[in-house]
Design a protein around this motif. Structure first.
Motif, PDB file in Angstrom:
ATOM      1  N   ASN A 120      68.102 163.553  91.324  1.00 25.50           N
ATOM      2  CA  ASN A 120      68.364 164.296  90.096  1.00 25.50           C
ATOM      3  C   ASN A 120      67.114 164.402  89.228  1.00 25.50           C
ATOM      4  O   ASN A 120      66.432 163.411  88.998  1.00 25.50           O
ATOM      5  CB  ASN A 120      69.491 163.617  89.310  1.00 25.50           C
ATOM      6  CG  ASN A 120      69.950 164.444  88.141  1.00 25.50           C
ATOM      7  OD1 ASN A 120      70.078 165.658  88.238  1.00 25.50           O
ATOM      8  ND2 ASN A 120      70.208 163.801  87.026  1.00 25.50           N
ATOM      9  N   GLU A 121      66.813 165.601  88.782  1.00 30.15           N
ATOM     10  CA  GLU A 121      65.702 165.958  87.896  1.00 30.15           C
ATOM     11  C   GLU A 121      64.329 165.838  88.537  1.00 30.15           C
ATOM     12  O   GLU A 121      63.323 165.754  87.831  1.00 30.15           O
ATOM     13  CB  GLU A 121      65.771 165.160  86.588  1.00 30.15           C
ATOM     14  CG  GLU A 121      67.015 165.472  85.778  1.00 30.15           C
ATOM     15  CD  GLU A 121      67.054 164.791  84.427  1.00 30.15           C
ATOM     16  OE1 GLU A 121      66.054 164.155  84.022  1.00 30.15           O
ATOM     17  OE2 GLU A 121      68.090 164.902  83.756  1.00 30.15           O
ATOM     18  N   TYR A 135      68.761 169.454  90.356  1.00 28.90           N
ATOM     19  CA  TYR A 135      69.788 168.713  89.626  1.00 28.90           C
ATOM     20  C   TYR A 135      70.941 168.383  90.561  1.00 28.90           C
ATOM     21  O   TYR A 135      71.417 169.236  91.306  1.00 28.90           O
ATOM     22  CB  TYR A 135      70.335 169.536  88.445  1.00 28.90           C
ATOM     23  CG  TYR A 135      69.336 169.718  87.340  1.00 28.90           C
ATOM     24  CD1 TYR A 135      69.124 168.725  86.393  1.00 28.90           C
ATOM     25  CD2 TYR A 135      68.594 170.890  87.243  1.00 28.90           C
ATOM     26  CE1 TYR A 135      68.199 168.895  85.376  1.00 28.90           C
ATOM     27  CE2 TYR A 135      67.665 171.066  86.225  1.00 28.90           C
ATOM     28  CZ  TYR A 135      67.480 170.064  85.298  1.00 28.90           C
ATOM     29  OH  TYR A 135      66.560 170.231  84.303  1.00 28.90           O
ATOM     30  N   LEU A 137      74.642 167.269  90.153  1.00 31.33           N
ATOM     31  CA  LEU A 137      75.691 167.180  89.141  1.00 31.33           C
ATOM     32  C   LEU A 137      76.923 166.556  89.775  1.00 31.33           C
ATOM     33  O   LEU A 137      77.399 167.020  90.803  1.00 31.33           O
ATOM     34  CB  LEU A 137      76.020 168.580  88.609  1.00 31.33           C
ATOM     35  CG  LEU A 137      74.815 169.398  88.133  1.00 31.33           C
ATOM     36  CD1 LEU A 137      75.217 170.817  87.838  1.00 31.33           C
ATOM     37  CD2 LEU A 137      74.184 168.747  86.927  1.00 31.33           C
TER      38      LEU A 137
END
Length: 166
Positions: A120-121, A135, A137
């Motif tokens: 993530n990120e 990302y 989620l």
């Protein structure tokens, strides 16, 4: 010797899957999103396919608009994270699916790397002013019974209201 075999059979015959026994089991749903910024602006791409080609070529699945990006700059591959819960992750690899690397490589989180399992990120830089952010989620969905906090029900007793006389 017979005792050991009996113990082994008993241990192996114990059921280990209790997922159907839990009435309020939570199921996790994952979405994978790649936000790409290039010379033409910003695009959001929901990742759901097993393989993506990334580059300047018109035939790439994710097309990057920049003269600094190779025609077949990188490949995104979906891999299983765990067989039991059917989740997966994406790995980005420099170059095309045949193994030919790009001219400038990939910068992932500030480091030049030939490949990376994305988290993530994570930020991927393909060239000057051409980048993507990955990302992961996660949504938790309840199955089975509903929780009382899902509903806001306010009951009013007629005796609770004040009537003003004029």
């Amino acid at each position: 010797m017979a005792v050991n075999n009996t113990q082994k059979i008993l241990i192996n015959s114990i059921p280990t899957d209790f997922s159907n026994d839990l009435p309020m089991a939570a199921e996790i749903s994952e979405s994978h999103l790649l936000i790409v910024e290039d010379d033409r602006g910003r695009k959001e791409i929901n990742l759901d396919r097993p393989v993506y080609s990334i580059g300047r070529d018109r035939e790439c699945d994710i097309r990057l608009n920049s003269q600094f990006v190779s025609r077949r700059h990188a490949t995104l591959v979906r891999l299983p994270r765990d067989e039991s819960n059917h989740t997966y992750y994406y790995r980005i690899v420099d170059g095309d699916a045949k193994g030919k690397p790009s001219a400038n490589g990939l910068m992932i989180n500030g480091r030049k790397l030939p490949a990376q399992d994305l988290k993530n990120e994570d930020e991927i830089v393909f060239g000057p002013q051409v980048r993507a952010i990955y990302y992961l989620l996660k949504d938790s969905m309840r199955t089975g019974q509903t929780d009382s906090t899902e509903y806001d029900i306010t009951l009013i007793n007629p005796g609770m209201t004040e009537e003003t006389e004029e």
